[in-house]
Design an enzyme around this catalytic site. Sequence first.
Site, short mmCIF file in Angstrom:
data_model
loop_
_atom_site.label_atom_id
_atom_site.label_comp_id
_atom_site.label_asym_id
_atom_site.label_seq_id
_atom_site.Cartn_x
_atom_site.Cartn_y
_atom_site.Cartn_z
N SER A 64 0.80 -1.23 0.00
CA SER A 64 0.00 0.00 0.00
C SER A 64 0.83 1.28 0.00
O SER A 64 0.27 2.36 -0.21
CB SER A 64 -0.92 0.02 1.21
OG SER A 64 -2.04 -0.78 0.95
N LYS A 67 0.48 3.44 -2.96
CA LYS A 67 -0.68 4.31 -3.18
C LYS A 67 -0.28 5.79 -3.14
O LYS A 67 -0.92 6.62 -3.80
CB LYS A 67 -1.75 4.03 -2.11
CG LYS A 67 -2.40 2.66 -2.29
CD LYS A 67 -3.25 2.27 -1.09
CE LYS A 67 -3.89 0.90 -1.31
NZ LYS A 67 -4.45 0.34 -0.09
N TYR A 189 -3.47 -2.06 -10.49
CA TYR A 189 -3.40 -1.93 -9.03
C TYR A 189 -2.57 -3.05 -8.40
O TYR A 189 -1.72 -2.80 -7.53
CB TYR A 189 -4.82 -1.91 -8.44
CG TYR A 189 -4.84 -1.95 -6.94
CD1 TYR A 189 -4.51 -0.83 -6.18
CD2 TYR A 189 -5.16 -3.12 -6.25
CE1 TYR A 189 -4.49 -0.86 -4.79
CE2 TYR A 189 -5.16 -3.17 -4.86
CZ TYR A 189 -4.82 -2.05 -4.14
OH TYR A 189 -4.79 -2.10 -2.76
N TYR A 240 -4.77 3.82 7.82
CA TYR A 240 -6.13 3.28 7.92
C TYR A 240 -6.77 3.66 9.25
O TYR A 240 -6.75 4.82 9.62
CB TYR A 240 -6.14 1.75 7.71
CG TYR A 240 -5.17 1.33 6.65
CD1 TYR A 240 -5.37 1.75 5.34
CD2 TYR A 240 -4.04 0.59 6.94
CE1 TYR A 240 -4.48 1.40 4.35
CE2 TYR A 240 -3.15 0.23 5.95
CZ TYR A 240 -3.37 0.64 4.67
OH TYR A 240 -2.48 0.30 3.70
N VAL A 258 1.19 -3.75 3.87
CA VAL A 258 1.14 -5.06 4.54
C VAL A 258 2.40 -5.91 4.34
O VAL A 258 2.53 -6.96 4.94
CB VAL A 258 -0.09 -5.92 4.16
CG1 VAL A 258 -1.37 -5.36 4.74
CG2 VAL A 258 -0.20 -6.11 2.67
N1 GLN Z 1 -2.33 -5.62 -1.95
C1 GLN Z 1 -2.98 -5.33 -0.71
C2 GLN Z 1 -4.47 -5.26 -0.94
O1 GLN Z 1 -4.88 -4.63 -1.89
C3 GLN Z 1 -2.45 -4.05 -0.13
C4 GLN Z 1 -3.00 -3.77 1.21
C5 GLN Z 1 -2.06 -3.03 2.14
O2 GLN Z 1 -0.85 -2.97 1.97
N2 GLN Z 1 -2.66 -2.53 3.19
O3 GLN Z 1 -5.25 -5.81 -0.19
#
Ligand code: GLN
Length: 304
Positions: A64, A67, A189, A240, A258
């Site tokens: 993430s 992003k 994505y 988050y 993650v």
């Molecule tokens: N690839 C993960 C997802 O889309 C990324 C989530 C994350 O890093 N929080 O669920």
Amino acid sequence: MIDYQEILDAIYVKLQKRVDKGKVASYIPELANVPKEKFGIYLNRIKGENFCVGDWDKPFSIQSISKVLSFAMAFARLKNQVFRRLDVEPSGNPFNHLSLLEMENGIPRNPFINSGAIVIADMLVTLLEEPKEEFLQFVRDVTGDQTIQYNIKVAANEAETGFRNYAAANLLKSFDNLENDVERVLDFYFHQCSIEMNCKQLSDAFYLFANRGKCMRGNSQLTLNQVKRINAIMLTCGFYDEAGEFAFEVGLPGKSGVGGGIVALLPNEFTITCWSPGLNEKGNSYLGMLALEEFTTQTNLSIF
Ligand code: GLN
């Protein structure tokens, strides 16, 4: 004078000893198989020497954290038009939460939850001729490192297990907030999430957000005002449903993934990346959060 090396070494030794290192993400084997003991920190100071400790040079899945980079690319090109299709409020919910998206008519709360990042991916797919190639090139250029790659296996496994991302993309489509095919947008994505970088590369990539839009080498095309806004969204939405906790404990804008990476920054001073693959229950690196809390407490360097 702050002895950065001494501080990083002490944090590393203290946290590495902890028995509880959190839980490694288990939804795909490439993440599940990363040893929990991996732990690295890289501090890139804007006007000074850099410092590092542990596994700072080992690549990991940025997930993430990508992003912020995809949002930066879209924001630089589309300017405030990006805010026609998403908001900038913290969601207070997990990254893959769906019901808020339904209640708010397909307008994601912010670009750093999955639904928001999927809308940004859609914008880039529309905008770019070769979306995956051009985005990777953007990441390489802002980092000043042409060796950065997608991990194709991770991208494929993300697609196989990405049921909630398919649900989010379909929901967005039903609200007319997705221009391209669900498959095409999610392929982009899943690739952006699969990018591998080490702590140094991530600190270098985020240097521009601490350095008024100027990269390690060259310009990002982001204005100072856009950089201010990206940092504000990182502070309020970068973790988050733990964004408040991160601001409270660490006091810096930042972003987690993650894969266990966290990158944070103090404008005009430094970027810092921690990597430890064990996560807490909110999906943020357990040791990474603790390390950054110790770092800003011991150095007295935070935005507050
Ligand atoms: N690839 C993960 C997802 O889309 C990324 C989530 C994350 O890093 N929080 O669920």
